[in-house]
Design an enzyme around this catalytic site. Structure first.
Site, short mmCIF file in Angstrom:
data_model
loop_
_atom_site.label_atom_id
_atom_site.label_comp_id
_atom_site.label_asym_id
_atom_site.label_seq_id
_atom_site.Cartn_x
_atom_site.Cartn_y
_atom_site.Cartn_z
N ASP A 37 0.83 -1.20 0.00
CA ASP A 37 0.00 0.00 0.00
C ASP A 37 0.87 1.26 0.00
OD1 ASP A 37 -2.49 1.04 -0.11
OD2 ASP A 37 -2.81 1.08 2.06
N HIS A 240 26.79 1.34 -14.37
CA HIS A 240 25.58 1.68 -13.62
C HIS A 240 25.56 0.97 -12.27
CE1 HIS A 240 23.47 2.95 -17.59
NE2 HIS A 240 24.22 3.90 -17.08
N ASP A 257 29.03 9.27 -8.72
CA ASP A 257 28.21 9.96 -9.71
C ASP A 257 26.87 10.20 -9.02
OD1 ASP A 257 26.56 10.72 -11.81
OD2 ASP A 257 27.45 9.32 -13.23
N ASP A 268 23.97 16.92 -12.12
CA ASP A 268 24.58 15.61 -12.35
C ASP A 268 26.10 15.80 -12.29
OD1 ASP A 268 25.35 13.14 -13.24
OD2 ASP A 268 24.32 13.25 -15.17
N HIS A 347 31.54 5.08 -23.53
CA HIS A 347 30.27 5.84 -23.61
C HIS A 347 30.52 7.22 -24.20
CE1 HIS A 347 31.39 8.04 -19.94
NE2 HIS A 347 31.58 6.89 -19.32
N HIS A 351 25.30 14.44 -21.95
CA HIS A 351 23.88 14.38 -22.32
C HIS A 351 23.24 15.71 -21.95
CE1 HIS A 351 23.25 13.69 -17.99
NE2 HIS A 351 24.21 12.78 -18.07
N HIS A 358 18.69 12.93 -17.84
CA HIS A 358 18.97 12.76 -19.27
C HIS A 358 17.85 13.51 -19.96
CE1 HIS A 358 21.56 8.87 -18.76
NE2 HIS A 358 22.08 9.94 -18.20
N GLU A 381 31.46 14.52 -19.36
CA GLU A 381 31.87 13.47 -18.42
C GLU A 381 32.77 12.40 -19.04
OE1 GLU A 381 28.59 10.87 -17.25
OE2 GLU A 381 27.24 11.97 -18.54
N TYR A 385 38.08 3.52 -17.72
CA TYR A 385 37.78 2.37 -16.86
C TYR A 385 38.76 1.26 -17.21
CZ TYR A 385 33.46 5.07 -17.04
OH TYR A 385 32.55 6.10 -17.03
N ARG A 402 35.98 8.95 -13.52
CA ARG A 402 35.10 9.79 -14.34
C ARG A 402 35.00 11.14 -13.65
NH1 ARG A 402 30.98 6.57 -14.96
NH2 ARG A 402 29.45 7.36 -13.47
N GLU A 404 32.70 14.68 -14.04
CA GLU A 404 31.53 15.20 -14.76
C GLU A 404 31.09 16.54 -14.21
OE1 GLU A 404 27.98 12.82 -14.18
OE2 GLU A 404 27.07 13.62 -16.00
CA CA Z 1 26.09 11.32 -14.23
#
Ligand code: CA
Length: 434
Positions: A37, A240, A257, A268, A347, A351, A358, A381, A385, A402, A404
């Site tokens: 609920d 991710h 991140d 971001d 990547h 974005h 995004h 960014e 890796y 990374r 960003e």
């Molecule tokens: Ca990010």
């Protein structure tokens, strides 16, 4: 804070784009159960919010353009004292007119009677074609309702048009008020990143940094704009990674991140730093490559440059850096032609950013990259890796870096909106020394 007048201006802009003789219909996002609920916290659909500033479910925006008459109408829940006892204040139809600038507002329970009347004699119906199956059925039933009344000489819309490209084209260009919201959101999460840097030490868990991040956001009436990634050591190489449940070890880097949403606008930011506060020589070398790539990419953010120019700048610097460090072999042209850098950087470099992390907006049209224009906002960014399974010399294995930032395209070039958190090696070490 976006003013009511700006929402109204957006509606009028959209109506102008759509042209006369049309009706535009957008529905609010439905409430969603998390389990049992228990609800997810309600968050309006971004397109709907962009045009209304209205954050309640069970609402329908109806815009009648041009002839025979123009009107901005909101269907919403009527105020209900019983419901308000449980859930608190509601806007109601009166509030929709007085506080949200609508010409008319009606109880959402009247939508089936009123919609066919509003639709009749309109040539085009503009909505999110094919996005919500149930809603498509609703639209069909309203249209059928008019057709069944044809004896009364009313005409049903014959043309069905998708509203998305028009709204998304507007949302790509941020107004000064929107830029302020994104900056505020970036300021808040920059504080959170700094807090995490200060608190970080070997022997704590990734989720303990997450707790610091959530604390800072909550202190500023803000919440995550997406699930944060807090990855120590090789976890940083999982793009991710959201488990955030591992121990942070002495000698490892940690990649964070994490963004904020403030007043519906997202930021971001990614930072990578040593768990113990001191970069090793190798970490320093690899970090310096990514940082230089990020600066080169940011320099390529200016009006007139194609979308992928910052990406190309980043890829060139990253590839040269991988060669210099002996992680890749050959020469720069080979690495770029054969794209061998891709095993370490797979990547794109950014974005769009706005109401959604995004954010909407094309990157390419007919195989051509979109040109950057003033008041677009994007992230930059670049990353490297070095997966433990990769071909790189072992000494580099398990490093993921990374960096960003959130960048506004300005008339002359760009402005970094997320400069509130350090990224230079010395500055990070200094901050972590406390
Ligand atoms: Ca990010």
């Amino acid at each position: 804070m976006i003013k009511t007048s700006e929402y109204k201006k957006r509606r009028q802009q959209l109506m102008k784009r759509v042209g006369d003789d049309a009706v535009i219909i957008l529905k609010s996002r439905d409430e969603m159960l998390r389990n049992g609920d228990a609800q997810y916290r309600y968050r309006q659909d971004s397109d709907f919010y962009y045009l209304t500033g209205f954050n309640e479910p069970d609402a329908l925006l109806v815009l009648l353009t041009g002839q025979p008459h123009q009107a901005e109408i909101l269907f919403c829940r009527e105020k209900n004292p019983d419901k308000m006892t449980w859930d608190g204040p509601m806007v109601g139809t009166e509030g929709a007119v007085s506080d949200y600038g609508f010409d008319q507002a009606y109880d959402i329970n009247e939508v089936d009677q009123r919609l066919p009347v509003l639709l009749q004699d309109r040539e085009r119906l503009v909505f999110k074609l094919g996005e919500h199956e149930q809603f498509d059925h609703k639209i069909s039933s309203w249209v059928r309702n008019i057709e069944q009344r044809k004896g009364q000489k009313s005409r049903a819309p014959e043309e069905f048009v998708s509203v998305n490209p028009m709204i998304h084209d507007m949302r790509v260009y941020k107004s000064p008020a929107e830029i302020r919201c994104i900056s505020q959101s970036a300021d808040i999460v920059a504080k959170a990143h700094k807090r995490m840097m200060k608190v970080c030490k070997p022997g704590i868990y990734e989720y303990q940094l997450q707790a610091e991040y959530l604390y800072e956001l909550t202190q500023h009436q803000s919440e995550p704009s997406y699930l944060p990634i807090i990855g120590g050591g090789a976890n940083a190489c999982i793009l991710h990674y959201i488990h955030n449940n591992q121990l942070l070890k002495d000698g490892d880097l940690v990649l964070i991140d994490a963004g904020a949403e403030y007043d519906f606008y997202a930021s971001d930011i990614t930072r990578t730093f040593p768990v113990n506060g001191r970069f090793t020589a190798r970490q320093r070398d690899l970090y310096a490559v990514v940082l230089q790539a990020q600066k080169d990419a940011i320099d390529a953010v200016k009006p007139g440059n194609p979308w992928n120019k910052p990406h190309e700048a980043a890829v060139t610097t990253l590839s040269q850096g991988l060669l210099d460090l002996g992680i890749l072999k050959g020469n720069l042209n080979q690495v770029l032609d054969e794209k061998t850098y891709r095993q370490y950087y797979m990547h794109m470099t950014g974005h769009w950013l706005g109401l959604d992390v995004h954010d909407c907006g094309d990157y390419q049209v007919d195989d051509l990259w979109i040109e950057l224009e003033k008041d677009m906002v994007l992230t930059v960014e670049p990353a490297l890796y070095i997966n433990p399974g990769s071909e790189a010399p072992k000494a580099w294995h398990g490093m993921g870096i990374r960096i960003e930032d959130d960048i506004q395209v300005t008339a002359q070039g760009h402005k970094v909106l997320s400069s509130g958190v350090v990224k230079e090696i010395d500055e990070i070490e200094e901050l972590m020394r406390g």
